[in-house]
Design a protein around this motif. Structure first.
Motif, PDB file in Angstrom:
ATOM      1  N   LYS A 271      -7.728   6.479  -8.050  1.00  0.00           N
ATOM      2  CA  LYS A 271      -7.239   7.240  -7.055  1.00  0.00           C
ATOM      3  C   LYS A 271      -6.171   6.513  -6.045  1.00  0.00           C
ATOM      4  N   ASP A 272      -6.292   5.184  -5.937  1.00  0.00           N
ATOM      5  CA  ASP A 272      -5.461   4.415  -5.270  1.00  0.00           C
ATOM      6  C   ASP A 272      -4.112   4.437  -5.858  1.00  0.00           C
TER       7      ASP A 272
ATOM      8  N   TYR B  85      -1.765  10.348 -13.109  1.00  0.00           N
ATOM      9  CA  TYR B  85      -0.587  10.160 -12.427  1.00  0.00           C
ATOM     10  C   TYR B  85       0.429  11.070 -12.365  1.00  0.00           C
TER      11      TYR B  85
ATOM     12  N   GLU C  23       1.050  -1.109  -0.079  1.00  0.00           N
ATOM     13  CA  GLU C  23      -0.108   0.037   0.052  1.00  0.00           C
ATOM     14  C   GLU C  23       0.664   1.322  -0.157  1.00  0.00           C
ATOM     15  N   PRO C  24       0.315   2.567  -0.176  1.00  0.00           N
ATOM     16  CA  PRO C  24       1.225   3.589  -0.181  1.00  0.00           C
ATOM     17  C   PRO C  24       2.178   3.728   0.705  1.00  0.00           C
ATOM     18  N   SER C  25       2.135   3.307   1.984  1.00  0.00           N
ATOM     19  CA  SER C  25       3.362   3.682   3.202  1.00  0.00           C
ATOM     20  C   SER C  25       4.424   2.431   2.663  1.00  0.00           C
TER      21      SER C  25
ATOM     22  N   ARG D 129       1.651   9.440  -4.816  1.00  0.00           N
ATOM     23  CA  ARG D 129       2.055  10.432  -3.910  1.00  0.00           C
ATOM     24  C   ARG D 129       2.811  10.216  -2.802  1.00  0.00           C
ATOM     25  N   ALA D 130       2.791   8.939  -2.401  1.00  0.00           N
ATOM     26  CA  ALA D 130       3.464   8.446  -1.308  1.00  0.00           C
ATOM     27  C   ALA D 130       5.110   8.224  -1.608  1.00  0.00           C
TER      28      ALA D 130
ATOM     29  N   ALA E 161      -0.385  13.463  -9.958  1.00  0.00           N
ATOM     30  CA  ALA E 161      -0.092  12.977  -8.629  1.00  0.00           C
ATOM     31  C   ALA E 161       1.459  12.839  -8.243  1.00  0.00           C
TER      32      ALA E 161
ATOM     33  N   GLN F 152      -2.913   6.853  -7.667  1.00  0.00           N
ATOM     34  CA  GLN F 152      -2.524   8.433  -7.022  1.00  0.00           C
ATOM     35  C   GLN F 152      -1.936   8.451  -5.780  1.00  0.00           C
ATOM     36  N   LEU F 153      -2.372   7.660  -4.886  1.00  0.00           N
ATOM     37  CA  LEU F 153      -1.913   7.762  -3.573  1.00  0.00           C
ATOM     38  C   LEU F 153      -0.490   7.108  -3.485  1.00  0.00           C
ATOM     39  N   LYS F 154      -0.423   6.017  -4.049  1.00  0.00           N
ATOM     40  CA  LYS F 154       0.819   5.301  -4.243  1.00  0.00           C
ATOM     41  C   LYS F 154       2.158   6.412  -4.796  1.00  0.00           C
TER      42      LYS F 154
END
Length: 306
Positions: A138-139, A180, A96-98, A145-146, A183, A141-143
């Protein structure tokens, strides 16, 4: 080791400069540190570390079975063998992103110059196989961004790969690529494009560096360097080419040994011992050893520490 004098950050600078240059950056897939040295010797400006190759080297299919540790460790070994920058396939970011953020830090520490993260759901598939599933925009983009926020070196290039062409169609793939970039992706790798029309459409729609994948036996028409340059692409990958060449040669060699009981007929197909020693820079290591042990105190050889 000897002959490798560029720091990881110098390599990262080199990759970014080449990616934004007007000429096409050609990145053969390095299947080992030795292969990377050969790529450097032949005059290429960088190399690719393919997830499919790393999986195959472990005797596994490319379906996300490798771990972040395995990929990072092998990436470190290969990237440290030369003065060339490296682009590494980080699959889906290993979580996941973290987790993606931690992956980026590990790759930075390993001396990697750039990586790409793809938008597939696990279990992932080779980009040129069917039955892939994608995460939501969205998911992904979160990756991205992380990855962007976790990066400690602005010279480390973050690339987003989209596998949407074969799942959702060309227009959707382009829409994903734009999202992307929004992001934080600095370049886009649209995998499994079909032909010149697809490549041209992506180039017209996306204004960051684009990376082409010229893998063999897949969904993409194999295009020349000149063709990709005319289409405005910034880099091209030959991810599994070296592995396929090596495996075919090994198949033929093993067949000959079984049939003939000797490798004599294969000698002309082999890299000569002297060429291997040249690639490994054997003479320099001999000189290096002598400089370490040539200092004497009281008639006894002692190590030179400075």
């Amino acid at each position: 080791m000897l002959g490798v004098h560029k720091s990881p950050d110098e390599k990262r600078h080199q990759f970014r400069a080449s990616l934004f240059d007007s000429s096409l950056l050609q990145l053969p897939g390095a299947i080992s540190p030795l292969c990377a040295k050969l790529i450097e010797q032949k005059g290429f400006q960088g190399f690719y570390i393919s997830g499919a190759v790393l999986s195959a080297d472990l005797g596994l299919p490319d379906i996300g079975l490798t771990t972040a540790t395995e990929v990072t460790d092998r990436g470190r070994q290969i990237s440290q063998a030369t003065n060339l920058p490296s682009l590494l396939d980080a699959d889906t970011g290993f979580g996941e992103p973290s987790n993606v953020g931690r992956t980026i830090n590990a790759l930075e520490d390993a001396g990697i110059s750039a990586c790409h993260i793809e938008d597939q759901l696990m279990p992932k598939r080779c980009g040129h196989l069917d039955n892939k599933s994608l995460v939501s925009i969205k998911d992904m983009q979160l990756k991205i961004r992380a990855a962007h926020l976790s990066r400690r070196y602005n010279t480390f290039t973050l690339i987003a790969r989209t596998d949407a062409r074969g799942v959702e169609g060309l227009d959707a793939a382009i829409d994903r690529a734009k999202a992307y970039v929004d992001a934080g992706a600095e370049a886009i790798f649209p995998d499994a494009l079909i032909d010149e029309h697809d490549f041209e459409a992506f180039r017209k729609a996306v204004d960051v560096p684009l990376i082409a994948n010229m893998t063999e036996f897949g969904k993409t028409k194999l295009l020349s360097k000149a063709a990709l340059e005319s289409l405005g692409y910034n880099a091209v990958l030959y991810p599994v080419t070296m592995l396929r060449l090596a495996m075919k040669a090994m198949e033929a060699g093993l067949d000959a040994i079984l049939a003939e009981g000797t490798q004599v007929s294969l000698l002309e197909e082999m890299q000569h011992r002297s060429d291997l020693y040249t690639l490994l820079n054997y003479p320099a290591y001999g000189t290096y050893d002598k400089t370490i042990t040539n200092f004497k105190v009281g008639g006894e050889t002692s190590l030179v520490l400075s």
